[in-house]
Design a protein around this motif. Structure first.
Motif, mmCIF file in Angstrom:
data_model
loop_
_atom_site.group_PDB
_atom_site.id
_atom_site.type_symbol
_atom_site.label_atom_id
_atom_site.label_comp_id
_atom_site.label_asym_id
_atom_site.label_seq_id
_atom_site.Cartn_x
_atom_site.Cartn_y
_atom_site.Cartn_z
ATOM 1 N N PHE A 56 -1.572 8.925 6.755
ATOM 2 C CA PHE A 56 -1.248 7.805 5.865
ATOM 3 C C PHE A 56 -0.283 8.209 4.764
ATOM 4 C CE2 PHE A 56 -5.445 6.514 7.513
ATOM 5 C CZ PHE A 56 -5.050 5.347 8.121
ATOM 6 N N THR A 57 0.855 8.711 5.120
ATOM 7 C CA THR A 57 1.893 8.997 4.139
ATOM 8 C C THR A 57 2.689 7.717 3.896
ATOM 9 O OG1 THR A 57 3.488 9.652 5.817
ATOM 10 C CG2 THR A 57 2.073 11.387 4.936
ATOM 11 N N PRO A 58 3.392 7.614 2.785
ATOM 12 C CA PRO A 58 4.209 6.412 2.554
ATOM 13 C C PRO A 58 5.253 6.178 3.643
ATOM 14 C CG PRO A 58 3.928 7.589 0.497
ATOM 15 C CD PRO A 58 3.340 8.447 1.577
ATOM 16 N N LEU A 118 0.830 -1.206 0.000
ATOM 17 C CA LEU A 118 0.000 0.000 0.000
ATOM 18 C C LEU A 118 0.862 1.253 0.000
ATOM 19 C CD1 LEU A 118 -2.857 1.157 0.166
ATOM 20 C CD2 LEU A 118 -2.660 1.036 2.645
ATOM 21 N N ALA A 119 1.948 1.233 0.765
ATOM 22 C CA ALA A 119 2.857 2.388 0.782
ATOM 23 C C ALA A 119 3.507 2.586 -0.577
ATOM 24 C CB ALA A 119 3.924 2.193 1.851
ATOM 25 N N LEU A 120 3.859 1.505 -1.249
ATOM 26 C CA LEU A 120 4.470 1.603 -2.570
ATOM 27 C C LEU A 120 3.500 2.171 -3.597
ATOM 28 C CD1 LEU A 120 6.998 0.974 -4.241
ATOM 29 C CD2 LEU A 120 5.998 -1.258 -4.716
ATOM 30 N N ILE A 121 2.268 1.726 -3.552
ATOM 31 C CA ILE A 121 1.254 2.234 -4.481
ATOM 32 C C ILE A 121 1.005 3.720 -4.229
ATOM 33 C CG2 ILE A 121 -1.205 2.108 -5.072
ATOM 34 C CD1 ILE A 121 -0.964 -0.941 -4.669
ATOM 35 N N ALA A 130 -0.088 10.086 -4.288
ATOM 36 C CA ALA A 130 -1.388 10.376 -3.695
ATOM 37 C C ALA A 130 -1.205 10.967 -2.303
ATOM 38 C CB ALA A 130 -2.225 9.105 -3.602
ATOM 39 N N THR A 131 -2.043 11.922 -1.975
ATOM 40 C CA THR A 131 -2.057 12.500 -0.641
ATOM 41 C C THR A 131 -3.404 12.172 -0.015
ATOM 42 O OG1 THR A 131 -2.814 14.591 -1.555
ATOM 43 C CG2 THR A 131 -0.455 14.367 -1.191
ATOM 44 N N VAL A 132 -3.412 11.119 0.785
ATOM 45 C CA VAL A 132 -4.656 10.701 1.420
ATOM 46 C C VAL A 132 -4.928 11.582 2.630
ATOM 47 C CG1 VAL A 132 -5.836 8.761 2.500
ATOM 48 C CG2 VAL A 132 -4.292 8.354 0.608
#
Length: 57
Positions: free
Chosen positions: A27-29, A12-15, A21-23
Protein backbone atom coordinates in the motif's frame (compact mmCIF):
# COMPACT_ATOMS: atom_id res chain seq x y z
CA UNK A 1 -19.25 3.51 -9.44
CA UNK A 2 -15.61 3.10 -10.39
CA UNK A 3 -15.16 6.88 -10.43
CA UNK A 4 -16.21 7.13 -6.77
CA UNK A 5 -13.90 4.27 -5.87
CA UNK A 6 -11.05 5.97 -7.74
CA UNK A 7 -11.67 9.22 -5.84
CA UNK A 8 -11.49 7.38 -2.51
CA UNK A 9 -8.30 5.59 -3.52
CA UNK A 10 -6.70 8.85 -4.73
CA UNK A 11 -7.64 10.51 -1.43
CA UNK A 12 -6.12 7.69 0.58
CA UNK A 13 -2.94 7.82 -1.50
CA UNK A 14 -2.71 11.58 -0.97
CA UNK A 15 -3.12 11.26 2.79
CA UNK A 16 -0.46 8.51 2.95
CA UNK A 17 1.88 10.64 0.85
CA UNK A 18 1.40 13.74 3.01
CA UNK A 19 1.89 11.80 6.23
CA UNK A 20 4.94 9.92 4.89
CA UNK A 21 3.33 6.83 6.35
CA UNK A 22 4.72 3.40 5.59
CA UNK A 23 1.87 0.94 5.95
CA UNK A 24 3.40 -1.94 4.00
CA UNK A 25 5.00 -2.62 0.65
CA UNK A 26 1.59 -3.36 -0.87
CA UNK A 27 0.00 0.00 0.00
CA UNK A 28 2.45 2.65 -1.12
CA UNK A 29 1.09 5.89 -2.61
CA UNK A 30 2.36 4.82 -6.03
CA UNK A 31 0.48 1.51 -5.83
CA UNK A 32 -2.72 3.30 -4.80
CA UNK A 33 -2.20 5.77 -7.64
CA UNK A 34 -2.06 2.91 -10.14
CA UNK A 35 -5.17 1.33 -8.62
CA UNK A 36 -7.00 4.65 -8.87
CA UNK A 37 -5.96 5.09 -12.49
CA UNK A 38 -7.21 1.57 -13.22
CA UNK A 39 -10.60 2.46 -11.72
CA UNK A 40 -10.77 5.65 -13.79
CA UNK A 41 -9.91 3.71 -16.94
CA UNK A 42 -12.61 1.14 -16.20
CA UNK A 43 -15.11 3.92 -15.58
CA UNK A 44 -14.24 5.64 -18.86
CA UNK A 45 -14.54 2.31 -20.68
CA UNK A 46 -18.13 2.02 -19.47
CA UNK A 47 -17.65 -0.86 -17.06
CA UNK A 48 -19.72 -0.56 -13.92
CA UNK A 49 -22.25 1.86 -15.36
CA UNK A 50 -25.93 1.37 -14.71
CA UNK A 51 -27.02 1.36 -18.34
CA UNK A 52 -29.53 -1.33 -19.08
CA UNK A 53 -29.74 -2.71 -22.57
CA UNK A 54 -32.97 -4.70 -22.28
CA UNK A 55 -36.50 -3.34 -22.39
CA UNK A 56 -38.58 -3.23 -19.27
CA UNK A 57 -42.29 -4.00 -19.43
Amino acid sequence: MFAILAAVIFGLALILDWANATVSDAFTPQTLLMAGLLCVALHLAGIGTSTRWGRRR
